[in-house]
Scaffold this active site. Sequence first.
Site, PDB file in Angstrom:
ATOM      1  N   ASP A 235      49.100 -47.304   9.152  1.00  0.00           N
ATOM      2  CA  ASP A 235      47.843 -47.662   9.816  1.00  0.00           C
ATOM      3  C   ASP A 235      48.126 -48.700  10.900  1.00  0.00           C
ATOM      4  OD1 ASP A 235      45.406 -48.454  10.689  1.00  0.00           O
ATOM      5  OD2 ASP A 235      44.597 -48.977   8.721  1.00  0.00           O
TER       6      ASP A 235
ATOM      7  N   ALA B 241      34.579 -42.377   3.557  1.00  0.00           N
ATOM      8  CA  ALA B 241      33.747 -41.176   3.420  1.00  0.00           C
ATOM      9  C   ALA B 241      32.972 -41.104   2.103  1.00  0.00           C
ATOM     10  CB  ALA B 241      34.616 -39.937   3.581  1.00  0.00           C
TER      11      ALA B 241
ATOM     12  N   HIS C 208      34.581 -48.518   5.600  1.00  0.00           N
ATOM     13  CA  HIS C 208      34.893 -48.678   4.180  1.00  0.00           C
ATOM     14  C   HIS C 208      33.772 -49.406   3.439  1.00  0.00           C
ATOM     15  CE1 HIS C 208      39.186 -48.312   5.712  1.00  0.00           C
ATOM     16  NE2 HIS C 208      39.063 -47.323   4.869  1.00  0.00           N
ATOM     17  N   GLY C 209      33.682 -49.168   2.143  1.00  0.00           N
ATOM     18  CA  GLY C 209      32.788 -49.951   1.304  1.00  0.00           C
ATOM     19  C   GLY C 209      31.430 -49.305   1.060  1.00  0.00           C
TER      20      GLY C 209
ATOM     21  N   THR D 167      35.112 -46.023  -2.871  1.00  0.00           N
ATOM     22  CA  THR D 167      33.887 -46.723  -3.282  1.00  0.00           C
ATOM     23  C   THR D 167      33.101 -45.938  -4.334  1.00  0.00           C
ATOM     24  OG1 THR D 167      33.746 -47.838  -1.158  1.00  0.00           O
ATOM     25  CG2 THR D 167      31.709 -47.661  -2.409  1.00  0.00           C
TER      26      THR D 167
ATOM     27  N   ASN E 212      38.523 -39.294   2.354  1.00  0.00           N
ATOM     28  CA  ASN E 212      38.939 -40.421   1.516  1.00  0.00           C
ATOM     29  C   ASN E 212      37.783 -41.014   0.716  1.00  0.00           C
ATOM     30  OD1 ASN E 212      41.414 -40.148   2.720  1.00  0.00           O
ATOM     31  ND2 ASN E 212      41.599 -42.285   3.332  1.00  0.00           N
TER      32      ASN E 212
ATOM     33  N   HIS F 284      38.228 -41.424   6.829  1.00  0.00           N
ATOM     34  CA  HIS F 284      38.215 -42.591   5.925  1.00  0.00           C
ATOM     35  C   HIS F 284      36.774 -43.051   5.772  1.00  0.00           C
ATOM     36  CE1 HIS F 284      42.548 -43.920   5.567  1.00  0.00           C
ATOM     37  NE2 HIS F 284      42.613 -42.860   6.356  1.00  0.00           N
TER      38      HIS F 284
ATOM     39  N   ASP G 152      47.986 -45.220   1.006  1.00  0.00           N
ATOM     40  CA  ASP G 152      46.785 -45.412   1.814  1.00  0.00           C
ATOM     41  C   ASP G 152      46.922 -46.707   2.636  1.00  0.00           C
ATOM     42  OD1 ASP G 152      44.171 -44.841   2.626  1.00  0.00           O
ATOM     43  OD2 ASP G 152      43.279 -46.008   0.994  1.00  0.00           O
TER      44      ASP G 152
HETATM   45  P1  13P Z   1      35.222 -45.533   0.951  1.00  0.00           P
HETATM   46  O1  13P Z   1      35.128 -47.018   0.918  1.00  0.00           O
HETATM   47  O2  13P Z   1      34.087 -44.938   1.710  1.00  0.00           O
HETATM   48  O3  13P Z   1      35.352 -44.924  -0.406  1.00  0.00           O
HETATM   49  O4  13P Z   1      36.548 -45.155   1.768  1.00  0.00           O
HETATM   50  C1  13P Z   1      37.798 -45.170   1.136  1.00  0.00           C
HETATM   51  C2  13P Z   1      38.922 -45.034   2.103  1.00  0.00           C
HETATM   52  O5  13P Z   1      38.767 -44.729   3.261  1.00  0.00           O
HETATM   53  C3  13P Z   1      40.281 -45.280   1.581  1.00  0.00           C
HETATM   54  O6  13P Z   1      41.244 -45.219   2.578  1.00  0.00           O
HETATM   55  O1  G3H Z   2      40.612 -48.330   2.369  1.00  0.00           O
HETATM   56  C1  G3H Z   2      40.467 -49.091   1.427  1.00  0.00           C
HETATM   57  C2  G3H Z   2      40.508 -48.544   0.046  1.00  0.00           C
HETATM   58  O2  G3H Z   2      39.208 -48.505  -0.498  1.00  0.00           O
HETATM   59  C3  G3H Z   2      41.443 -49.349  -0.805  1.00  0.00           C
HETATM   60  O3  G3H Z   2      40.884 -50.563  -1.127  1.00  0.00           O
HETATM   61  O4  G3H Z   2      42.687 -52.179  -0.518  1.00  0.00           O
HETATM   62  O5  G3H Z   2      40.862 -52.791  -2.134  1.00  0.00           O
HETATM   63  O6  G3H Z   2      42.646 -51.160  -2.798  1.00  0.00           O
HETATM   64  P1  G3H Z   2      41.841 -51.753  -1.679  1.00  0.00           P
HETATM   65 ZN    ZN Z   3      40.588 -45.977   4.466  1.00  0.00          ZN
END
Ligand code: 13P
Ligand code: G3H
Ligand code: ZN
Length: 309
Positions: free
Chosen positions: A104, A213, A180-181, A257, A254, A211, A82
């Site tokens: 990415d 999601a 994210h988050g 969170t 993805n 992502h 990822d």
């Molecule tokens: P979330 O933070 O919404 O779970 O997204 C995770 C993600 O996109 C990991 O690549």
């Molecule tokens: O996209 C981010 C994912 O939630 C992974 O998070 O880099 O803290 O492992 P991390």
């Molecule tokens: Zn992501």
Amino acid sequence: MSLVTTKKMFENALNSDYAVGAFNVNNMEIIQGIVEAAQEEKAPLILQVSAGARKYAKPAYLIKLVEAAILDTGLDIALHLDHGEDFDICKKCVDDGFTSVMIDGSKHPFEENIKLTKEVVEYAHSKGVSVEAELGKLAGIEDNINVDARNATFTVPEEAAEFVAKTGVDSLAVAIGTSHGAYKFKGEPYLDFERLKEIHSLIPDTPLVLHGASTVLPEFVKKCNEFGGDIPGAQGVPEDMIRTATKYGVCKVNIDTDLRLAMTAEIRKHFVEHPADFDPRKYLGPARDAIKGMVQHKIRNVLNASNKR
Ligand code: 13P
Ligand code: G3H
Ligand code: ZN
């Protein structure tokens, strides 16, 4: 039962109304909770590992845990990197046996992103590994901003078509308003579905990836806050928006969170209700069960991926 690429999974999901869940993994309990859910639901499954996860758990542990999950459940699982930020980490993962990697390059200018992605595609494809790339910036945005400002952040459909043609990438992560988050929207949730439809119509054979999601299930936010947590105002992507996205080319959703919240809520509750416990199995066991239940809910009701294996 083996490590598989995402190719077949995406071919099946592309012109359908379901998507494959891609869940971030960091330790044994998270992996076990997810695979048990996917096994019971007969759902296709992608387990993904970030650079942070590799640093935390060490690459060998994560790979061996995923192999153990395959041995234990008999599932076919895709193991995906990822947010690989450069060629080197992608190469390492390809060489380690990952079946899919994400390069990415979204922080780079368009042409640089193309060059970097192409380099990874050439190497990964020579080893039979699939590649995901990203175009656009993943950030929440107010819904009333003008088109120019949106084009500066979200994926531009014509650029997506050019990018895929020039790189030969297998799937593309798009920016349409997710982030994210646990704090995805300040006001009303908004995703740019018109943009998603346009991207899908220009590159109908390219599986799209969403992502950021997580739906940030209110049940787990409430439980965290009830048992000593402090995460006010957390808000995710509404479930019906994810269901809509799967109809317009989104094949991979993805989720990280939601796993974190489910696990933390259960552990917080356990510590408050059983202050005398200090055996990690006593709280990691229920945390694993919470992850399993959440993933099962997600596969059934949000991804619509039950019995799609
Ligand atoms: P979330 O933070 O919404 O779970 O997204 C995770 C993600 O996109 C990991 O690549
Ligand atoms: O996209 C981010 C994912 O939630 C992974 O998070 O880099 O803290 O492992 P991390
Ligand atoms: Zn992501």
